[in-house]
Write an enzyme that holds these catalytic residues in place. Structure first.
Site, PDB file in Angstrom:
ATOM      1  CG  ASP A 173      -5.479  -6.419   5.296  1.00 19.10           C
ATOM      2  OD1 ASP A 173      -5.017  -5.492   4.519  1.00 19.10           O
ATOM      3  OD2 ASP A 173      -5.893  -5.324   6.275  1.00 19.10           O
ATOM      4  CG  ASP A 220      -6.562  -3.248   1.662  1.00 16.44           C
ATOM      5  OD1 ASP A 220      -6.241  -4.158   2.026  1.00 16.44           O
ATOM      6  OD2 ASP A 220      -6.848  -2.054   1.872  1.00 16.44           O
ATOM      7  CD  GLU A 269      -5.452   0.963   4.310  1.00 17.34           C
ATOM      8  OE1 GLU A 269      -6.315   0.652   3.599  1.00 17.34           O
ATOM      9  OE2 GLU A 269      -4.400  -0.606   5.261  1.00 17.34           O
ATOM     10  CD  GLU A 270      -3.484  -2.330   7.922  1.00 20.21           C
ATOM     11  OE1 GLU A 270      -5.257  -1.763   8.423  1.00 20.21           O
ATOM     12  OE2 GLU A 270      -3.710  -3.688   7.009  1.00 20.21           O
TER      13      GLU A 270
END
Lengths: 472, 472
Positions: free
Chosen positions: A303, A364, A337-338
């Site tokens: 990830d 993802d 993204e996180e």
């Protein structure tokens, strides 16, 4: 399974196949400088990837070894930007650049610790949740109240948690497509404000995971407006269970929490871009990629180093074809993204070219095998759909009948702006065992699975990039 | 497997079974106060355990919840002694007491940390090895030299590691019976002195594990006399692999290590004992048990709370029989297996009663299912052996043809003094994934497996305790 009757959609395909003996693809010359028929080119690049001819492993090994974890706002993420620019150039991509955007606040983890202090003394494996406010520097010590589910917390009366710490110990269901994450993650994302609204002074969630490792799993929370912001962390599953067992004994366990964190206001961030130019500038662009940022405890391998590696490696195999497909393939390594922001920033920056973007899809969901391709809504007997089914079948990938709906959070903004999306669904059976934890490291990646995923991506991309018409 | 011919030993059994229609067991009355035939009693207690009628889970849940990790010399181990005394009394065992002995030195872990400082900066998941000397309080910083196996380290010239840190990154093979541990653990136990003899100033080993969790696995080292004692730690497997990958790039990575520890001289320790008295005081005693002490990062669930729970629960089922078997069953919760000493202390304290000890066996391979019973050497057609084979078969446990040889380190001393041993081999396929790490927690125990193990132990014990003659 006791019956083998084909689905209605497949029956349609069989009928169509009988009527039209040859696929409806443009016929092209076989000379090297001329495009191969797309099916042949797709099968070639697919087999090249399967035979280890892609750079996916090399990219992922390099990123996890040389850069490691790379939260947005960290020096490591700055190093990752330089890494991606250099790598995209070295792969021969065109128009390689970083598109800067600003995060309102980047969250930075500090020292964290926790322990049960009564009726027993025991350290707790925990990790702060992204965007959590810190505890006072002396920490918080209070009784913990355990809820078996988020629903049970929601059912607690207002004010009933005053001065106490809430723990939601709700397990996550293992699903091959990762679908257990949605119902489970609410305990992490929304639990803090739900608990605060009922008077809690801090919040804990069982790690949102299908695994049973002691290592806790982080991730972002979402504070609700108008509710006090309380510090929040995730416990290792064994630690959450231990607290539940103490409560089952009638004990009212007390715990001590110290969670330090800070925020960088107006933090710089970047989406890094590179392109494989198509033969026909008017044929539009397909946007693919993974996200370059990661959580901090592991190496950001599954990830989402894997997503960057898979999509860049697929694009590189097309880059190396003697004749490029008609459409341009644009690889984006999204940069936040996180903790959110990179997808919205990308969509905003590209609002004026939305009509030019034919399709978008993000990788993802780890480094596992691709199981299924979902496309924008189209007839079951569409020749492109059939060609994709044929080239993907040897990889044990099928073309699903549902339209793609969840193509990755970094392309949500494009989707909302009208860009059609596609999805290559990966096997996520083991993904949430290690996601967002110290266990997200390179050794968890099965190289053969990674290469199968590249094969599925490159075969799909070649056909999509050579196809006629749009998907709107 | 392509043939199903019975083994020679089994052929012998079949022949014998034809000749003697009934097993050679003493015939006893059926009245409640009289002993049942041992086979019947053994089947009854076996089935009671399988049906959840044992206290094994309750004991293990209590020990891991209320006491947690319990290194010898710690306050937790003192609490565990009180726990075992109270539990053994509550189970109705007789002659419950603690036998004190003194450890020359108990090792106590302090703060520990490590990081790669060049060519990249990255924290390392590590844990100090038991008995390791500390680093200077400022730590040690040096280049690390990576060896793929312990043999490669042995092959390094004397002096070649001067001023450097050695890392042995040798993986462990997963074997159902745990047999991969022996060849792998030498890197932990003997690596430090082998490295020191070649000039190393500190030593690291890849965690001795079959798993791939980031959490490192501790365990004791053994310093060789006459060689400098250097600080030593185990790395998480991902961290060891990361260093190997850096070296593969031609880098000479430097790391910083801080390992604090101390020793308590003449530390008190205990073996806690309880007995199920046999009908015939002259028939001797069978010694069983597990070890109560554990390593510190987890909860000591599979190593070896499970062994204490399985053997005490088996003894309790026999305790509850209306008529006890002839021989006494003595349960010992040994108090210093991990850093050594409890087996030797027990053998020394009981040197004068060795002739009275009929058999000994320890449960110290986790909470998995029992697969096999190994007995002292006896004829293949011995009626006791046959009775054991019959009562264990429904549990999918067979009686092996080899003589028992490895019955647990706490009964090694008794074995050396001439006490015959037996072994109930457990499925250790997953054991070394979590052994000696933070992941050794209750949630890893499958309750049905634990209860099958109790069933195998209790059925075996009933027949052994009722049997005629000795095993010498």
């Amino acid at each position: 399974m006791s019956s083998v009757r084909p689905t209605v959609a497949l029956l349609g395909l069989l009928v169509t196949a009988t009527v039209t003996a040859a696929p409806q693809r443009p016929v092209r010359e076989a000379a090297p400088a001329e495009p191969l028929p797309a099916e042949t080119a797709a099968a070639q690049v697919r087999d090249r990837a399967l035979a280890g001819g892609s750079v996916a492993w090399e990219l992922l090994e390099s990123l996890t070894t040389e850069i490691g974890p790379r939260p947005t706002g960290s020096p490591a993420m700055e190093a990752a930007r330089a890494w991606a620019l250099a790598r995209f150039k070295a792969l021969g991509f065109q128009n390689v650049h970083a598109e800067a955007f600003t995060k309102e606040a980047a969250w930075v983890r500090g020292q964290e610790s926790g322990a049960i202090v009564a009726p027993i003394a025991r350290p707790l494996a925990l990790i702060g949740l992204g965007r959590s406010v810190p505890t006072p520097s002396a920490g918080i010590e209070a009784e913990v109240v355990v809820f078996s589910t988020l629903e049970a917390l929601v059912s607690a009366p207002m004010g009933s948690l005053a001065g106490r710490i809430a723990l939601v110990n709700q397990p996550m269901t293992r699903m091959q497509d990762g679908d257990g994450y949605g119902p489970a993650v609410a305990a992490r994302a929304y639990g803090p404000s739900i608990a605060a609204a009922r008077g809690a002074i801090a919040y804990l969630t069982r790690s949102i995971t299908t695994g049973n490792a002691r290592a806790p799993h982080t991730g972002s929370l979402v504070y609700e407006d108008g509710v006090p912001k309380i510090p929040a962390a995730a416990l290792g599953v064994a630690d959450a269970d231990l607290l539940s067992r103490l409560v089952a004994r009638g004990a009212a366990p007390r715990i001590k929490l110290v969670l330090e964190s800070s925020e960088i206001a107006s933090a710089p961030a970047w989406n890094v871009v590179g392109e494989v130019p198509g033969r026909d500038p008017a044929a539009g662009t397909i946007v693919i990629g993974g996200h370059l940022d990661s959580w901090d405890p592991g190496q950001g391998a599954i990830d989402d180093g894997a997503g960057v590696a898979i999509t860049a490696a697929a694009a590189k195999l097309i880059q190396d074809l003697p004749v490029h497909p008609k459409r341009t393939i644009r690889v984006v390594a999204w940069g936040s993204e996180e903790t959110g922001g990179s997808g919205a920033a990308y969509a905003a920056a590209h609002a004026t070219e939305v009509e030019h973007l034919v399709l978008a899809g993000e990788s993802d969901l780890g480094a596992g095998r691709v199981l299924r391709l979902l496309l924008p809504k189209m007839p079951a007997d569409d020749p492109l759909r059939r060609a994709l089914a044929i080239v993907l079948a040897p990889l044990r990938v099928y073309v699903g009948t549902d339209a793609a709906h969840d193509a990755g959070s970094d392309v949500e903004g494009l989707k909302d702006a009208g860009v059609p999306v596609f999805e290559l669904t990966q096997d996520a059976t083991l993904y949430f065992d290690i996601h967002h934890s110290a266990d997200d490291t390179l050794d968890k990646v099965e190289r053969a699975d990674l290469e199968q995923a590249v094969a599925a991506w490159v075969a799909t991309l070649e056909l999509l990039a050579e196809s006629e018409g749009g998907f709107r």
